[in-house]
Scaffold this active site. Structure first.
Site, PDB file in Angstrom:
ATOM      1  N   GLU A  25     -23.705 -42.323  23.432  1.00 15.97           N
ATOM      2  CA  GLU A  25     -22.432 -42.365  22.696  1.00 15.97           C
ATOM      3  C   GLU A  25     -22.200 -43.736  22.066  1.00 15.97           C
ATOM      4  OE1 GLU A  25     -18.899 -43.434  24.229  1.00 15.97           O
ATOM      5  OE2 GLU A  25     -19.451 -43.459  26.340  1.00 15.97           O
ATOM      6  N   LYS A 159     -14.115 -43.017  35.098  1.00 15.89           N
ATOM      7  CA  LYS A 159     -13.631 -44.397  35.144  1.00 15.89           C
ATOM      8  C   LYS A 159     -12.569 -44.566  36.234  1.00 15.89           C
ATOM      9  CE  LYS A 159     -13.455 -44.607  30.569  1.00 15.89           C
ATOM     10  NZ  LYS A 159     -14.578 -43.920  29.948  1.00 15.89           N
TER      11      LYS A 159
HETATM   12  N1  PSU Z   1     -17.798 -45.257  29.467  1.00  8.61           N
HETATM   13  C1  PSU Z   1     -17.783 -46.626  29.410  1.00  8.61           C
HETATM   14  N2  PSU Z   1     -17.032 -47.213  28.420  1.00  8.61           N
HETATM   15  C2  PSU Z   1     -16.329 -46.476  27.498  1.00  8.61           C
HETATM   16  C3  PSU Z   1     -16.348 -45.042  27.570  1.00  8.61           C
HETATM   17  C4  PSU Z   1     -17.099 -44.497  28.585  1.00  8.61           C
HETATM   18  O1  PSU Z   1     -18.431 -47.293  30.230  1.00  8.61           O
HETATM   19  O2  PSU Z   1     -15.701 -47.052  26.606  1.00  8.61           O
HETATM   20  C5  PSU Z   1     -15.578 -44.228  26.554  1.00  8.61           C
HETATM   21  C6  PSU Z   1     -16.250 -42.870  26.326  1.00  8.61           C
HETATM   22  O3  PSU Z   1     -16.492 -42.738  24.948  1.00  8.61           O
HETATM   23  C7  PSU Z   1     -15.236 -41.861  26.788  1.00  8.61           C
HETATM   24  C8  PSU Z   1     -13.968 -42.555  26.460  1.00  8.61           C
HETATM   25  O4  PSU Z   1     -15.366 -40.618  26.149  1.00  8.61           O
HETATM   26  O5  PSU Z   1     -14.238 -43.888  26.913  1.00  8.61           O
HETATM   27  C9  PSU Z   1     -12.777 -41.894  27.117  1.00  8.61           C
HETATM   28  O6  PSU Z   1     -11.638 -42.161  26.378  1.00  8.61           O
HETATM   29  P1  PSU Z   1     -10.285 -41.344  26.659  1.00  8.61           P
HETATM   30  O7  PSU Z   1      -9.909 -41.713  28.053  1.00  8.61           O
HETATM   31  O8  PSU Z   1      -9.326 -41.844  25.633  1.00  8.61           O
HETATM   32  O9  PSU Z   1     -10.618 -39.900  26.464  1.00  8.61           O
END
Ligand code: PSU
Ligand code: MN
Length: 300
Positions: A25, A159
């Site tokens: 990604e 996360k």
């Molecule tokens: N994993 C990481 N860093 C990131 C992300 C994932 O170590 O920045 C990103 C991914 O693209 C994931 C996004 O889809 O964070 C999630 O964002 P949100 O919580 O707004 O859906």
């Protein structure tokens, strides 16, 4: 596919030759890591995948075109340009039609990878249910996307800024498969153990490949499989919890919401920990890329 989608020469050749490919990604590059580490990590990830016998397909949108696999200058653009927004699945068509550029989240990357027939994907940590979601309704579109795609996603759990328990419940409801790699403790991104258990442990890429094949037999492959791969050297939990508490309070004070919450908190962590979280995040991504490549190779 039509002109809105462009394959890199390397990915195009790998697809033709049916060689193992790993999707990567780009939101992590544009919005998850600070410059200049972001470009270094993105390059390292690609070379780790290549070094283990697979082809990296970093996915992003540049000037209205979906790129599956980025050339050298395109990877630089994603890391360094200031006009790269964060696109989830729902944004893809809008960005294309308006000729704009965006990094793709797990949701959007998995969607595009699946279109191209790529089935293995490495990221850092998944999005999920945010703390306070019972009020804010903030649940990552990563979950809904993964509930409807044939994809195996290697990540260090979700996360740790999230409500991990609620996210695990949602994964179950959405029929998203979950295995722990060499562990039965669900990893917590910066932490090796989020405090929640996983029912199933796997110990090799071959075992994961066997699960992927079995998914096709029983036709559960229309929902993703998550391989939770814990980071080896975690952040001390007390420091982690302290930074998270302050980060969440600051986010609320600054009125951060929606898609800006995750980048804000990651950035807060990197600054407040003096780069410790950055080093861990980098290890996480590299290790997930290596395992994803091994799975892609084992599947051949
Ligand atoms: N994993 C990481 N860093 C990131 C992300 C994932 O170590 O920045 C990103 C991914 O693209 C994931 C996004 O889809 O964070 C999630 O964002 P949100 O919580 O707004 O859906
Ligand atoms: Mn959200």
């Amino acid at each position: 596919m039509n002109g809105a989608i462009k394959f890199s020469a390397e990915v195009s050749a790998a697809l033709d030759a049916k060689k193992p490919i790993v999707a990567l990604e780009s939101t992590i590059i544009s919005h998850g890591l600070p410059r200049p580490s972001n470009l270094e990590v993105a390059r390292e990830c690609e070379s780790i995948v290549r070094g283990r016998g697979a082809t990296p397909a970093t996915i992003a949108l540049l000037d209205g075109v979906v790129h599956i696999g980025l050339e050298v200058n395109e990877l630089e653009a994603i890391a360094n340009r200031d006009d790269i927004s964060k696109a989830s699945t729902r944004d893809l068509a809008i960005i294309i039609a308006s000729g704009k550029s965006a990094a793709t989240t797990v949701a959007a990357t998995a969607h595009i990878a699946a279109l191209a027939g790529i089935r293995i994907f490495a990221t850092g940590g998944l999005g999920g249910v945010h703390r306070g979601a019972n009020e804010s309704f903030d649940e990552s579109a990563d979950l809904t996307a993964l509930s409807q795609l044939d994809m195996t996603v290697v990540c260090a759990g979700v996360k740790s800024i999230l409500d991990v328990h609620a996210t695990l419940e949602r994964l179950e409801t959405l029929a998203i498969g979950l295995v722990g790699y060499k562990t039965r403790n669900f990893p917590g991104f910066y932490l090796t153990d989020s405090g929640f258990e996983i029912e199933h442990q796997v110990d090799s890429a071959n075992e994961i490949a066997a699960i992927i094949k079995a998914r096709n037999v029983v036709q559960t492959s229309n929902h993703a499989l998550i391989v939770a791969n814990p980071v080896v050297k975690e952040m001390p939990k007390s420091r982690h919890d302290e930074i998270l508490k302050n980060g969440l309070a600051n986010a609320q004070r600054d009125g951060i919401d929606g898609k800006y919450v995750t980048p804000y908190l990651l950035e807060y962590f990197h600054t407040a920990s003096n780069g410790e979280s950055l080093a861990i995040n980098t290890e996480i991504i590299k290790s997930n890329c290596a395992l994803a490549a091994d799975i892609a190779v084992a599947l051949q």
